[in-house]
Design an enzyme around this catalytic site. Structure first.
Site, mmCIF file in Angstrom:
data_model
loop_
_atom_site.group_PDB
_atom_site.id
_atom_site.type_symbol
_atom_site.label_atom_id
_atom_site.label_comp_id
_atom_site.label_asym_id
_atom_site.label_seq_id
_atom_site.Cartn_x
_atom_site.Cartn_y
_atom_site.Cartn_z
ATOM 1 N N GLY A 1 0.853 -1.180 0.194
ATOM 2 C CA GLY A 1 0.106 0.044 0.288
ATOM 3 C C GLY A 1 0.990 1.340 -0.058
ATOM 4 N N ASP B 1 0.655 5.704 1.371
ATOM 5 C CA ASP B 1 0.037 6.808 2.031
ATOM 6 C C ASP B 1 -0.351 7.721 1.012
ATOM 7 O OD1 ASP B 1 -0.032 5.692 4.831
ATOM 8 O OD2 ASP B 1 2.012 5.879 4.350
ATOM 9 N N GLY C 1 3.067 5.259 7.102
ATOM 10 C CA GLY C 1 2.048 5.414 8.122
ATOM 11 C C GLY C 1 1.851 4.280 8.915
ATOM 12 N N GLU D 1 9.902 -2.100 4.203
ATOM 13 C CA GLU D 1 9.018 -1.837 3.116
ATOM 14 C C GLU D 1 9.989 -1.430 1.903
ATOM 15 O OE1 GLU D 1 4.495 -0.933 4.719
ATOM 16 O OE2 GLU D 1 6.106 0.724 4.329
HETATM 17 C C1 5RP Z 1 3.077 1.116 6.075
HETATM 18 C C2 5RP Z 1 2.671 1.718 5.204
HETATM 19 C C3 5RP Z 1 1.284 1.432 4.312
HETATM 20 O O1 5RP Z 1 1.259 0.872 3.080
HETATM 21 C C4 5RP Z 1 0.471 2.815 4.121
HETATM 22 O O2 5RP Z 1 0.505 3.195 5.674
HETATM 23 C C5 5RP Z 1 -1.038 2.471 3.768
HETATM 24 O O3 5RP Z 1 -1.764 1.891 4.716
HETATM 25 P P1 5RP Z 1 -3.345 1.374 4.452
HETATM 26 O O4 5RP Z 1 -2.999 0.532 3.397
HETATM 27 O O5 5RP Z 1 -3.754 0.774 5.858
HETATM 28 O O6 5RP Z 1 -3.901 2.708 4.019
HETATM 29 O O7 5RP Z 1 3.315 2.384 4.374
HETATM 30 O O8 5RP Z 1 3.997 1.505 6.657
#
Ligand code: 5RP
Length: 261
Positions: free
Chosen positions: A90, A92, A104, A111
């Protein structure tokens, strides 16, 4: 699809389901972190069961590792897998060049390492994550706990000479203590509002002692799959320039909804 799933989750689900179509038998996969990535892990487990696909997954967080193991996906470390065919994760925020803000969910370090060690990275997102210019979402920066307040002050000082709009920096908390990442570091969230030059900012931040990594993913993402609550998806490939609009088919009895979080 169950009526009680909110529109954002529906959008995340269809993006995840479409992205899992890219998985082929025998692939080594980076498994992202967050609520959208969790849908992807569930969709992947479904495909593995239905089509007897054999893949291995390299999770980008403890949370994702636990989910993957619970669904029967074989999990390896990156050092065991060495190089990956595909990472699905995913984001943000993403812009028109598929530059990203991530972190996030506090997993940006693993990642970024995993996505960079992959032939291809696909981002899955609902349409609200698309922005003209990065920066409305606070930029996460992972820092070592030792001297973090000095690191924070150095970041604030550095931001003065950079093309950003806001300059507030906050330590991410977990209750009354700083949140600790899977790599035992802290996260500083930079409220920049507008990032004029993401590439420059990413380079400059990583020069500051105490900074481990920042949440700007520049030239790492190849494809974005954007989901809509009604099942429509847009697939945008930055390398070929191809944009496709499709409809994801799903049934009301989808098993993966049984164990949704
Ligand atoms: C985690 C991330 C996530 O991919 C990003 O926060 C998106 O999260 P979500 O799919 O819950 O909206 O970078 O570190």
């Amino acid at each position: 699809m169950p009526a009680d799933l909110n529109p954002i989750d529906k959008a995340k689900f269809v993006a995840a389901r479409r992205a899992v179509d890219y998985v082929e038998d025998g692939m080594k996969l980076g498994l992202g972190t967050g609520s959208t990535a969790a849908w992807m892990v569930r969709c992947l487990a479904e495909r593995m069961k239905e089509e007897r696909l054999r893949v291995i997954g390299v999770p980008t967080s403890r949370r994702t590792a636990e989910l993957a193991v619970s669904l029967g996906i074989p999990v390896h470390t990156l050092d065991e897998a060495k190089w990956l065919d595909l990472t699905i994760d995913g984001a943000d925020e993403f812009d028109g060049s598929l530059n990203l803000i991530k972190g996030g969910g506090a997993a940006l370090l693993q990642e970024k390492i995993v996505a960079t060690a992959s032939d291809q990275m696909i981002v899955i997102a609902d349409a609200a994550k698309e922005v003209h210019q990065l920066g409305a979402f606070p930029l996460p920066v992972e820092v070592v706990p030792f001297g973090w307040q000095t690191t924070k002050a150095l970041i604030e000082e550095t931001l003065v000479s950079l093309d950003v709009f806001g300059r507030d920096v906050a330590i991410r908390m977990n209750g009354d203590k700083p949140l600790v990442t899977d790599e035992a570091n802290y996260i500083l969230d930079l409220q920049l509002q507008r990032i004029g030059n993401p590439r420059q900012l990413a380079l400059v931040l990583n020069q500051i002692p105490g900074v481990v990594e920042n949440g700007l993913f520049i030239d790492i993402c190849d494809v974005v799959v954007i989901g809509q609550p009604d099942g429509r998806v847009t697939v945008r490939d930055i390398n070929t320039g191809i944009v496709e609009n499709e409809q994801v088919a799903f049934g009301p009895t989808d098993n993966i909804f049984a164990d949704g979080d």
